[in-house]
Design a protein around this motif. Structure first.
Motif, PDB file in Angstrom:
ATOM      1  N   TYR A  85       0.833  -1.200   0.000  1.00  0.00           N
ATOM      2  CA  TYR A  85       0.000   0.000   0.000  1.00  0.00           C
ATOM      3  C   TYR A  85       0.869   1.252   0.000  1.00  0.00           C
ATOM      4  O   TYR A  85       1.627   1.480   0.940  1.00  0.00           O
ATOM      5  CB  TYR A  85      -0.896   0.017   1.239  1.00  0.00           C
ATOM      6  N   TYR A  86       0.721   2.060  -1.031  1.00  0.00           N
ATOM      7  CA  TYR A  86       1.467   3.311  -1.151  1.00  0.00           C
ATOM      8  C   TYR A  86       0.503   4.488  -1.181  1.00  0.00           C
ATOM      9  O   TYR A  86      -0.692   4.317  -1.407  1.00  0.00           O
ATOM     10  CB  TYR A  86       2.319   3.300  -2.427  1.00  0.00           C
ATOM     11  N   ASP A  87       1.045   5.676  -0.997  1.00  0.00           N
ATOM     12  CA  ASP A  87       0.208   6.869  -1.107  1.00  0.00           C
ATOM     13  C   ASP A  87      -0.235   7.043  -2.558  1.00  0.00           C
ATOM     14  O   ASP A  87       0.148   6.272  -3.440  1.00  0.00           O
ATOM     15  CB  ASP A  87       0.950   8.102  -0.578  1.00  0.00           C
ATOM     16  N   ALA A  88      -1.061   8.045  -2.809  1.00  0.00           N
ATOM     17  CA  ALA A  88      -1.630   8.256  -4.150  1.00  0.00           C
ATOM     18  C   ALA A  88      -0.554   8.460  -5.207  1.00  0.00           C
ATOM     19  O   ALA A  88      -0.758   8.103  -6.377  1.00  0.00           O
ATOM     20  CB  ALA A  88      -2.602   9.430  -4.134  1.00  0.00           C
ATOM     21  N   ASP A  89       0.597   9.003  -4.825  1.00  0.00           N
ATOM     22  CA  ASP A  89       1.690   9.219  -5.766  1.00  0.00           C
ATOM     23  C   ASP A  89       2.586   7.993  -5.916  1.00  0.00           C
ATOM     24  O   ASP A  89       3.507   7.990  -6.734  1.00  0.00           O
ATOM     25  CB  ASP A  89       2.534  10.419  -5.332  1.00  0.00           C
ATOM     26  N   GLY A  90       2.371   6.989  -5.100  1.00  0.00           N
ATOM     27  CA  GLY A  90       3.178   5.773  -5.170  1.00  0.00           C
ATOM     28  C   GLY A  90       4.571   5.924  -4.625  1.00  0.00           C
ATOM     29  O   GLY A  90       5.473   5.163  -4.986  1.00  0.00           O
ATOM     30  N   VAL A  91       4.770   6.893  -3.725  1.00  0.00           N
ATOM     31  CA  VAL A  91       6.105   7.175  -3.196  1.00  0.00           C
ATOM     32  C   VAL A  91       6.264   6.682  -1.761  1.00  0.00           C
ATOM     33  O   VAL A  91       7.239   6.019  -1.433  1.00  0.00           O
ATOM     34  CB  VAL A  91       6.409   8.692  -3.265  1.00  0.00           C
ATOM     35  N   GLY A  93       4.331   5.137   2.057  1.00  0.00           N
ATOM     36  CA  GLY A  93       3.273   4.248   2.506  1.00  0.00           C
ATOM     37  C   GLY A  93       1.956   4.985   2.636  1.00  0.00           C
ATOM     38  O   GLY A  93       1.923   6.189   2.900  1.00  0.00           O
ATOM     39  N   SER A  94       0.867   4.278   2.439  1.00  0.00           N
ATOM     40  CA  SER A  94      -0.465   4.875   2.545  1.00  0.00           C
ATOM     41  C   SER A  94      -0.816   5.155   3.998  1.00  0.00           C
ATOM     42  O   SER A  94      -0.521   4.349   4.887  1.00  0.00           O
ATOM     43  CB  SER A  94      -1.507   3.934   1.945  1.00  0.00           C
ATOM     44  N   ASP A  95      -1.490   6.275   4.222  1.00  0.00           N
ATOM     45  CA  ASP A  95      -1.981   6.611   5.562  1.00  0.00           C
ATOM     46  C   ASP A  95      -3.247   5.834   5.908  1.00  0.00           C
ATOM     47  O   ASP A  95      -3.581   5.687   7.075  1.00  0.00           O
ATOM     48  CB  ASP A  95      -2.274   8.110   5.674  1.00  0.00           C
ATOM     49  N   ASN A  96      -3.975   5.361   4.880  1.00  0.00           N
ATOM     50  CA  ASN A  96      -5.226   4.641   5.121  1.00  0.00           C
ATOM     51  C   ASN A  96      -5.479   3.685   3.964  1.00  0.00           C
ATOM     52  O   ASN A  96      -6.090   4.044   2.967  1.00  0.00           O
ATOM     53  CB  ASN A  96      -6.393   5.618   5.281  1.00  0.00           C
ATOM     54  N   ARG A  97      -5.038   2.444   4.108  1.00  0.00           N
ATOM     55  CA  ARG A  97      -5.167   1.469   3.024  1.00  0.00           C
ATOM     56  C   ARG A  97      -6.613   1.082   2.732  1.00  0.00           C
ATOM     57  O   ARG A  97      -6.888   0.420   1.743  1.00  0.00           O
ATOM     58  CB  ARG A  97      -4.305   0.246   3.310  1.00  0.00           C
ATOM     59  N   ALA A  98      -7.567   1.518   3.561  1.00  0.00           N
ATOM     60  CA  ALA A  98      -8.982   1.281   3.305  1.00  0.00           C
ATOM     61  C   ALA A  98      -9.601   2.372   2.431  1.00  0.00           C
ATOM     62  O   ALA A  98     -10.754   2.266   2.039  1.00  0.00           O
ATOM     63  CB  ALA A  98      -9.761   1.181   4.620  1.00  0.00           C
ATOM     64  N   ASP A  99      -8.840   3.395   2.106  1.00  0.00           N
ATOM     65  CA  ASP A  99      -9.348   4.508   1.303  1.00  0.00           C
ATOM     66  C   ASP A  99      -8.670   4.509  -0.060  1.00  0.00           C
ATOM     67  O   ASP A  99      -7.504   4.890  -0.184  1.00  0.00           O
ATOM     68  CB  ASP A  99      -9.087   5.834   2.019  1.00  0.00           C
ATOM     69  N   PRO A 100      -9.390   4.113  -1.115  1.00  0.00           N
ATOM     70  CA  PRO A 100      -8.769   4.051  -2.444  1.00  0.00           C
ATOM     71  C   PRO A 100      -8.397   5.419  -3.011  1.00  0.00           C
ATOM     72  O   PRO A 100      -7.611   5.493  -3.949  1.00  0.00           O
ATOM     73  CB  PRO A 100      -9.837   3.366  -3.305  1.00  0.00           C
ATOM     74  N   LEU A 101      -8.909   6.484  -2.434  1.00  0.00           N
ATOM     75  CA  LEU A 101      -8.566   7.826  -2.911  1.00  0.00           C
ATOM     76  C   LEU A 101      -7.168   8.251  -2.484  1.00  0.00           C
ATOM     77  O   LEU A 101      -6.564   9.120  -3.118  1.00  0.00           O
ATOM     78  CB  LEU A 101      -9.603   8.850  -2.437  1.00  0.00           C
ATOM     79  N   VAL A 102      -6.657   7.645  -1.416  1.00  0.00           N
ATOM     80  CA  VAL A 102      -5.323   8.019  -0.924  1.00  0.00           C
ATOM     81  C   VAL A 102      -4.335   6.864  -1.005  1.00  0.00           C
ATOM     82  O   VAL A 102      -3.209   6.988  -0.521  1.00  0.00           O
ATOM     83  CB  VAL A 102      -5.386   8.560   0.525  1.00  0.00           C
ATOM     84  N   THR A 103      -4.755   5.741  -1.610  1.00  0.00           N
ATOM     85  CA  THR A 103      -3.923   4.537  -1.625  1.00  0.00           C
ATOM     86  C   THR A 103      -3.729   4.014  -3.036  1.00  0.00           C
ATOM     87  O   THR A 103      -4.688   3.886  -3.797  1.00  0.00           O
ATOM     88  CB  THR A 103      -4.563   3.426  -0.773  1.00  0.00           C
ATOM     89  N   THR A 104      -2.486   3.719  -3.376  1.00  0.00           N
ATOM     90  CA  THR A 104      -2.154   2.998  -4.605  1.00  0.00           C
ATOM     91  C   THR A 104      -1.753   1.593  -4.197  1.00  0.00           C
ATOM     92  O   THR A 104      -0.786   1.410  -3.453  1.00  0.00           O
ATOM     93  CB  THR A 104      -0.985   3.675  -5.351  1.00  0.00           C
ATOM     94  N   ARG A 105      -2.514   0.609  -4.661  1.00  0.00           N
ATOM     95  CA  ARG A 105      -2.185  -0.784  -4.386  1.00  0.00           C
ATOM     96  C   ARG A 105      -1.188  -1.267  -5.430  1.00  0.00           C
ATOM     97  O   ARG A 105      -1.361  -0.998  -6.613  1.00  0.00           O
ATOM     98  CB  ARG A 105      -3.447  -1.644  -4.414  1.00  0.00           C
ATOM     99  N   VAL A 106      -0.170  -1.987  -4.979  1.00  0.00           N
ATOM    100  CA  VAL A 106       0.826  -2.564  -5.881  1.00  0.00           C
ATOM    101  C   VAL A 106       0.875  -4.060  -5.594  1.00  0.00           C
ATOM    102  O   VAL A 106       1.220  -4.468  -4.478  1.00  0.00           O
ATOM    103  CB  VAL A 106       2.215  -1.923  -5.699  1.00  0.00           C
ATOM    104  N   LEU A 107       0.512  -4.855  -6.586  1.00  0.00           N
ATOM    105  CA  LEU A 107       0.536  -6.306  -6.460  1.00  0.00           C
ATOM    106  C   LEU A 107       1.770  -6.809  -7.186  1.00  0.00           C
ATOM    107  O   LEU A 107       1.916  -6.584  -8.386  1.00  0.00           O
ATOM    108  CB  LEU A 107      -0.737  -6.918  -7.061  1.00  0.00           C
TER     109      LEU A 107
END
Length: 115
Positions: A85-91, A93-107
């Motif tokens: 889970y990364y922030d929206a910019d992918g740089v 870590g995400s602050d809230n992995r349950a919020d797709p608006l602020v999270t970039t998932r990387v599989l």
């Protein structure tokens, strides 16, 4: 987004977002390590299908119930897939992995010996 009392992201939402991403490969970024990218296309397709249809979640491989990790064997090689889970910019870590608006998932799909 809904938060649990302890301030952690809603795990049911995290699990739903992870499952949707894994089933469709939409809603995040898909990364293959070099060893996966170098495989023949038929093998890559098989690995992607294994990830997409993975359902063998247990307490041992999914202790937090997020459906963010799995392993399987193809041929005689063990493979892992992992969602990070990364922030929206992918740089960062995400602050809230349950919020797709602020999270970039990387599989990421990799050989187990690359982990």
């Amino acid at each position: 987004m809904k938060q649990q009392l302890n301030g952690q992201p809603d795990l049911a939402m995290v699990r739903q977002l992870n499952d949707t991403f894994r089933h469709t490969f939409c809603g995040g970024r898909l990364v293959m390590t070099r060893s996966i990218a170098d495989l023949p296309e038929d093998d890559q397709a098989t690995l992607l299908e294994q990830v997409r249809t993975f359902s063998a979640f247990t307490r041992a491989n999914d202790p937090h119930g997020e459906h963010d990790f799995g392993s399987f064997v193809h041929g005689d090689v063990k493979y892992f897939w992992k969602i990070d889970y990364y922030d929206a910019d992918g740089v960062y870590g995400s602050d809230n992995r349950a919020d797709p608006l602020v999270t970039t998932r990387v599989l990421t799909i990799m050989r187990a010996d690359e982990y």
